[in-house]
Design a protein around this motif. Structure first.
Motif, PDB file in Angstrom:
ATOM      1  N   LEU A   1     -10.890 -11.658  16.846  1.00 38.25           N
ATOM      2  CA  LEU A   1     -10.621 -10.287  16.431  1.00 38.25           C
ATOM      3  C   LEU A   1     -11.108 -10.079  14.999  1.00 38.25           C
ATOM      4  O   LEU A   1     -10.935 -10.943  14.150  1.00 38.25           O
ATOM      5  N   THR A   2     -11.712  -8.921  14.763  1.00 35.23           N
ATOM      6  CA  THR A   2     -12.267  -8.622  13.449  1.00 35.23           C
ATOM      7  C   THR A   2     -11.647  -7.354  12.892  1.00 35.23           C
ATOM      8  O   THR A   2     -11.367  -6.420  13.644  1.00 35.23           O
ATOM      9  N   PHE A   3     -11.423  -7.338  11.590  1.00 33.60           N
ATOM     10  CA  PHE A   3     -11.014  -6.104  10.922  1.00 33.60           C
ATOM     11  C   PHE A   3     -11.578  -6.121   9.515  1.00 33.60           C
ATOM     12  O   PHE A   3     -12.010  -7.160   9.018  1.00 33.60           O
ATOM     13  N   GLY A   4     -11.589  -4.951   8.896  1.00 35.24           N
ATOM     14  CA  GLY A   4     -12.213  -4.839   7.589  1.00 35.24           C
ATOM     15  C   GLY A   4     -11.206  -4.504   6.516  1.00 35.24           C
ATOM     16  O   GLY A   4     -10.134  -3.975   6.786  1.00 35.24           O
ATOM     17  N   LEU A   5     -11.542  -4.870   5.263  1.00 40.56           N
ATOM     18  CA  LEU A   5     -10.712  -4.507   4.128  1.00 40.56           C
ATOM     19  C   LEU A   5     -11.579  -3.722   3.150  1.00 40.56           C
ATOM     20  O   LEU A   5     -12.702  -4.140   2.854  1.00 40.56           O
ATOM     21  N   PRO A   6     -11.090  -2.616   2.621  1.00 49.48           N
ATOM     22  CA  PRO A   6     -11.857  -1.886   1.602  1.00 49.48           C
ATOM     23  C   PRO A   6     -11.810  -2.622   0.264  1.00 49.48           C
ATOM     24  O   PRO A   6     -10.956  -3.504   0.080  1.00 49.48           O
ATOM     25  N   PRO A   7     -12.701  -2.257  -0.684  1.00 46.90           N
ATOM     26  CA  PRO A   7     -12.747  -2.989  -1.960  1.00 46.90           C
ATOM     27  C   PRO A   7     -11.415  -3.013  -2.698  1.00 46.90           C
ATOM     28  O   PRO A   7     -11.052  -4.042  -3.279  1.00 46.90           O
ATOM     29  N   ASP A   8     -10.663  -1.895  -2.669  1.00 46.39           N
ATOM     30  CA  ASP A   8      -9.412  -1.924  -3.431  1.00 46.39           C
ATOM     31  C   ASP A   8      -8.358  -2.800  -2.775  1.00 46.39           C
ATOM     32  O   ASP A   8      -7.403  -3.218  -3.433  1.00 46.39           O
ATOM     33  N   ALA A   9      -8.521  -3.098  -1.463  1.00 45.76           N
ATOM     34  CA  ALA A   9      -7.602  -4.060  -0.841  1.00 45.76           C
ATOM     35  C   ALA A   9      -7.997  -5.488  -1.212  1.00 45.76           C
ATOM     36  O   ALA A   9      -7.132  -6.340  -1.401  1.00 45.76           O
ATOM     37  N   VAL A  10      -9.306  -5.740  -1.323  1.00 49.15           N
ATOM     38  CA  VAL A  10      -9.744  -7.083  -1.726  1.00 49.15           C
ATOM     39  C   VAL A  10      -9.247  -7.388  -3.137  1.00 49.15           C
ATOM     40  O   VAL A  10      -8.879  -8.521  -3.460  1.00 49.15           O
ATOM     41  N   ALA A  11      -9.181  -6.344  -3.973  1.00 50.21           N
ATOM     42  CA  ALA A  11      -8.706  -6.555  -5.348  1.00 50.21           C
ATOM     43  C   ALA A  11      -7.228  -6.908  -5.396  1.00 50.21           C
ATOM     44  O   ALA A  11      -6.739  -7.322  -6.445  1.00 50.21           O
ATOM     45  N   LEU A  12      -6.510  -6.758  -4.273  1.00 50.27           N
ATOM     46  CA  LEU A  12      -5.081  -7.071  -4.261  1.00 50.27           C
ATOM     47  C   LEU A  12      -4.799  -8.554  -4.052  1.00 50.27           C
ATOM     48  O   LEU A  12      -3.658  -8.981  -4.163  1.00 50.27           O
ATOM     49  N   PHE A  13      -5.821  -9.331  -3.699  1.00 53.79           N
ATOM     50  CA  PHE A  13      -5.594 -10.774  -3.531  1.00 53.79           C
ATOM     51  C   PHE A  13      -5.130 -11.359  -4.858  1.00 53.79           C
ATOM     52  O   PHE A  13      -5.678 -11.017  -5.910  1.00 53.79           O
ATOM     53  N   PRO A  14      -4.146 -12.252  -4.840  1.00 54.56           N
ATOM     54  CA  PRO A  14      -3.616 -12.751  -6.108  1.00 54.56           C
ATOM     55  C   PRO A  14      -4.669 -13.428  -6.982  1.00 54.56           C
ATOM     56  O   PRO A  14      -4.599 -13.320  -8.205  1.00 54.56           O
ATOM     57  N   GLU A  15      -5.653 -14.074  -6.367  1.00 54.02           N
ATOM     58  CA  GLU A  15      -6.677 -14.745  -7.163  1.00 54.02           C
ATOM     59  C   GLU A  15      -7.522 -13.753  -7.945  1.00 54.02           C
ATOM     60  O   GLU A  15      -8.031 -14.062  -9.018  1.00 54.02           O
ATOM     61  N   ILE A  16      -7.713 -12.560  -7.375  1.00 54.72           N
ATOM     62  CA  ILE A  16      -8.503 -11.538  -8.062  1.00 54.72           C
ATOM     63  C   ILE A  16      -7.620 -10.830  -9.076  1.00 54.72           C
ATOM     64  O   ILE A  16      -8.055 -10.489 -10.176  1.00 54.72           O
TER      65      ILE A  16
END
Lengths: 364, 348
Positions: B287-302
Motif C-alpha cells: 500500500l502506498t500513500f503520500g505526505l506533503p512537504p509540511d508533513a515531512v517537516a514534522l518528523f522529529p529528525e527534521i
C-alpha cells in the motif's frame, strides 16, 4: 444383509461399551435408508411377526444434549516493551559499537555550524565521550584502541536504564547550551575543559528546565500486589478471571440464550458479568478454545424434553481498551474478579480447566 | 465378495478391542515435549549466566589496553587487519571473501541495535488478533476443491494452436497472487517500507535533490539511492537522463522505527488529514500513500534542526508499506491494526 455386515454388527454390539459413540453409531447405522425401506417392505409382505427389528420413528425418551455456553477471555495487551535478556542487552551494545567502527563519520558541519554555541556544546560532549553516539559509553571507534569494544564486568553501559540516563543528560545539557549560549557559558566550559564544568552545567539545567523522565516500569499496583488493578504487570497480557458461586476461578461464561450467536453472547456475558463501564472489543466471530464438562447427574434443560449431560463452553477473545470491571450488578452470580497473567492463571484455576485453556493464552 | 471382506472386518474389530488398553498404556512410552514437566528448561542445565562471576581482584586487575601495551612482540598486522578481496574471482580462487555475516566482510551490516516497540506489539498483540479475525473453519476431513487451471488453452481449428504455450488470464497477461488459507505461519507482516521522493526542480538546481536525499536519509536511517528520468515529459519538465528522485529501501528494525515515528508522531499532527485513501494498493499487499512537504517537516529528525535545511526545499514523499499479505484487503487490515486510518471506498 450380507455375512460381512452381520458379523461386524455382531462384534460391534458385543463390545459396544469400549468403542466411542460416534464410531458405534457409524457401524450400527451403516445400513442405508433405501435398504431399510426395502427391508420394511419385505417384512410387511412377510408378516407382522418380524417387524419388531425396526426402531420406532418417534423417540419418547428425553433427548440428551449438552448446554452450549459462551465464555469470554477478556485480556489487556502488554502496554510496554518487555525486559531484555542480559544476552540481548550485551548483543545490542556490541552491535552499536561495531556500527560506530564501521559507519562513515558523522556529518558534523551539516548539523552544527562553526563558531556557534551548538558547536561549542558539540566539542565539549565529544571530548567527554569520544563518539557521536550518546548511549554507548566512552568509546573511541576510530582510535588505535577501537578494538577495545567489550564491556568490562560490572559496567552499566549495556543497561537500558543507564542509556536512558545518558540520553536525558544529553538533552539537559542541550537545554543549558541554548540558554547559556548568549552569556558565553559554552565557551567557558570549553576553556576550563576539565570535568568540573560538566556537572555544573548539567545541574544548572536541571534547575532551569528539567527534562521529563520516563514513567517507572513497575507501578504502585505491582508493589502493593493489587490483583484487581489493570495497571499491574505492564509487560504482560492480563486476563479477567471471576469467582463463581462455587468459589472456583474461571473466565466469565454463560449459557447461550435463544438464537444469539457466540459473538453476541460474548458481548452480553461481558455486560452482565462485569458491567457497562468497560470499552471492549470482541475479536472476530470464531472461538479460540473450548472446555467441556459433565454434570454429576443429567439434569433437565431449558428446552422441553431435553436432558443435559453437561456443558460445552466456547471461549471468545476480547480486548479491553478502557474502563474497569465492576461486579456490583452482575446477573451471573460472580463474587470476585482478578486480572492475572498466564502463569498466575495456572495457579488460580483447577488442573482440568487449565489443561483446556492454556493453549489460548499468550505467553507474554 | 462379502466373505472376502470378513478378515479385514475381524481384524479391525480385534484392533478395536485391543486399542483402549494400548491407549491407557500410552503415557508410559509415548513421551511428548509439551507433557513433560521440565520442557521449559534449557537443554543444557548449566548456563554461563548461572556460573558464579570471577572474584573481585580478577575483575579489578583486568585491563585489556594495559595488557596489550605490556606485550613485547606485537601481533603482525596481517593476523588481525584482514581486508577481504574487492572482487569475487570465482569459487576456485584461493582468496575467497568471508561470508556477509562476518564483520570483516565488505557486505557486513551491523545490527540489530534494538528490539522495536512496534515489532513487540505486533508479535504479542496484533498477530494473534489478525489470526483470530481471519480464521476460517474447515471441519475435519475437509478437502479443498481442486483449483482450476488458471491459464487458458487455445481453442480453435488453427494448426498453430497445437503445442502453443497456454494463454494468460482474461483482462491481463499476469496471474494474480493466490491467497493461501490463514494459519499461524502466514499471518501478514510488514516486510519493508520504501520511501520515495521525486523532485522535478532538481533538473534546474541539483541542491533540491541533495536536500531531498539528506531529508529522506535522516528520517529513514538508510542511505538513499538516486534515480534518473527515463524519458522526456515536457509537461512535468522532465528531461531524459537527469537525476530527479531519491528512494530509500527500509527493512527490518529501521522499518519498524520509521513506521512507529510516522504513526505516533507525524500523522496525528497533520492538519485536516483524512487518512490513507481506501483504493490504494497494487492488489498484492503493498500500500502506498503520500505526505506533503509540511508533513515531512514534522518528523522529529527534521524538526530538531529545521533551520539547517534551506527554506522551501523540503520535499514531499511517497511511502510504500510492503507486507507479506497477498491481497490488499489483508494488507489494509494489518495497517489499520498498527494505527493507519483509511477513508473512502475500499478497493480490493
Amino acid at each position: 444383509m450380507n455375512a460381512g455386515h452381520r458379523s461386524a454388527r455382531h462384534l460391534a454390539s458385543r463390545n459396544g461399551a469400549s468403542i466411542c459413540r460416534s464410531c458405534r453409531e457409524k457401524t450400527l447405522s451403516r445400513k442405508p435408508y433405501s435398504t431399510a425401506a426395502a427391508a420394511t417392505a419385505a417384512d410387511n409382505t412377510a408378516g407382522p411377526a418380524s417387524s419388531s427389528h425396526i426402531p420406532p420413528v418417534t423417540a419418547t425418551a428425553a433427548q440428551q444434549a449438552y448446554q452450549v455456553r459462551a465464555g469470554v477471555v477478556l485480556s489487556r495487551p502488554p502496554l510496554i516493551t518487555r525486559d531484555l535478556h542480559p544476552f540481548e542487552k550485551a548483543f545490542f551494545l556490541y552491535q552499536r559499537r561495531l556500527n560506530e567502527r564501521l559507519a562513515l563519520p558523522f556529518t558534523r558541519y551539516f548539523y552544527v555550524k562553526k563558531d556557534t554555541p551548538a558547536d561549542a556544546e558539540w566539542k565539549r560532549k565529544m571530548k567527554k565521550r569520544l563518539t557521536p553516539a550518546r548511549d554507548i559509553g566512552t568509546y573511541n571507534a576510530y582510535g588505535n584502541e577501537g578494538w577495545n569494544d567489550e564491556v568490562l564486568m560490572g559496567a552499566q553501559e549495556s543497561e537500558p536504564e543507564w542509556q536512558v540516563e545518558r540520553l536525558l543528560e544529553d538533552a539537559e545539557a542541550a537545554v543549558s547550551g541554548g540558554g547559556i549560549g548568549g552569556e558565553s557559558g559554552g565557551a567557558k566550559g570549553l576553556q576550563e575543559g576539565g570535568q568540573p564544568a560538566v556537572p555544573e552545567v548539567a545541574a544548572k539545567a536541571v534547575v532551569a528546565e528539567p527534562v521529563e523522565r520516563p514513567m517507572p516500569r513497575v507501578t504502585e499496583a505491582d508493589k502493593k500486589g493489587d490483583l484487581r488493578s489493570l495497571d499491574r504487570l505492564l509487560q504482560r497480557t492480563l486476563y479477567l478471571l471471576v469467582k463463581n458461586k462455587d468459589g472456583r476461578w474461571m473466565f466469565p461464561d454463560d449459557q447461550i440464550v435463544g438464537k444469539e450467536n457466540l459473538h453476541q453472547a460474548a458481548e452480553r456475558v461481558l455486560i452482565q458479568a462485569a458491567g457497562i463501564n468497560m470499552n471492549t472489543w470482541v475479536v472476530g466471530n470464531a472461538p479460540i478454545g473450548h472446555f467441556s464438562f459433565n454434570f454429576p447427574k443429567p439434569r433437565p434443560g431449558l428446552r422441553q424434553n431435553v436432558e443435559e449431560l453437561g456443558g460445552k463452553t466456547f471461549f471468545m477473545k476480547a480486548r479491553i481498551m478502557a474502563g474497569q470491571a465492576n461486579l456490583a450488578e452482575n446477573k451471573l452470580g460472580f463474587t470476585d474478579y482478578k486480572w492475572l497473567a498466564k502463569d498466575e492463571v495456572e495457579k488460580a484455576v483447577t488442573l482440568r480447566y487449565w489443561s483446556n485453556i492454556k493453549n489460548m493464552l499468550a505467553e507474554r | 465378495m462379502a466373505l472376502r471382506e470378513l478378515p479385514s472386518k475381524a481384524r479391525s474389530s480385534i484392533w478395536r478391542d485391543v486399542r483402549p488398553c494400548l491407549f491407557s498404556a500410552k503415557p508410559c512410552f509415548n513421551r511428548k515435549v509439551s507433557t513433560s514437566a521440565n520442557h521449559l528448561e534449557d537443554l543444557e542445565s548449566s548456563s554461563s549466566f548461572s556460573v558464579p562471576p570471577p572474584s573481585e581482584d580478577i575483575v579489578k586487575s583486568y585491563d585489556p589496553v594495559a595488557q596489550s601495551k605490556i606485550r613485547e612482540n606485537q601481533l603482525p598486522p596481517s593476523r588481525y587487519q584482514f581486508r577481504p578481496p574487492k572482487y569475487y574471482r570465482g569459487p576456485l580462487h584461493p582468496h575467497q571473501p568471508p561470508p556477509p555475516s562476518d564483520p570483516s566482510s565488505r557486505l557486513f551490516q551491523p545490527g540489530p541495535f534494538t528490539l522495536p516497540r512496534l515489532q513487540q506489539t505486533y508479535e504479542s498483540t496484533i498477530a494473534p488478533d489478525l489470526l483470530t479475525l481471519s480464521y476460517a473453519h474447515f471441519p475435519p476431513g475437509y478437502k479443498a476443491p481442486p483449483k482450476q487451471q488458471r491459464l487458458r488453452s487455445w481453442e480453435g481449428e488453427s494448426p498453430y494452436f497445437k503445442n502453443r504455450p497456454l494463454r494468460g488470464p482474461r483482462g491481463g497477461d499476469t496471474l494474480r497472487l493466490l491467497t493461501a488459507p490463514k494459519t499461524f505461519r502466514n499471518i501478514p507482516k510488514i516486510t519493508g517500507v520504501t520511501v520515495h521522493s521525486m523532485v522535478p526542480e532538481a533538473a534546474h538546481d541539483s541542491a533540491n535533490l541533495h536536500v531531498a536525499g539528506m531529508i529522506i536519509q535522516a528520517i529513514t536511517n538508510v542511505r538513499v539511492q538516486t534515480h534518473k528520468a527515463r524519458s522526456n515529459v515536457t509537461q512535468w519538465s522532465l528531461r531524459e537522463n537527469t537525476f530527479v528522485s531519491v528512494t530509500a529501501k527500509v527493512e527490518r528494525e529501521d522499518a519498524f522505527h520509521f513506521l512507529a515515528k510516522l504513526i505516533d508522531i507525524v500523522l496525528p499532527r497533520i492538519k485536516e488529514w483524512k487518512g490513507v485513501k481506501g483504493s490504494t494498493g497494487d492488489s498484492s499487499g503493498n500500500l502506498t500513500f503520500g505526505l506533503p512537504p509540511d508533513a515531512v517537516a514534522l518528523f522529529p529528525e527534521i524538526e530538531v534542526n529545521y533551520d539547517m535545511y534551506p527554506p522551501r526545499m523540503i520535499p514531499g514523499c511517497h511511502i510504500t508499506v510492503h507486507s507479506s499479505a497477498t491481497n490488499d484487503k489483508d494488507a489494509r487490515l494489518l495497517l489499520q491494526s498498527i494505527g493507519i486510518p483509511f477513508y473512502g471506498k475500499f478497493v480490493n
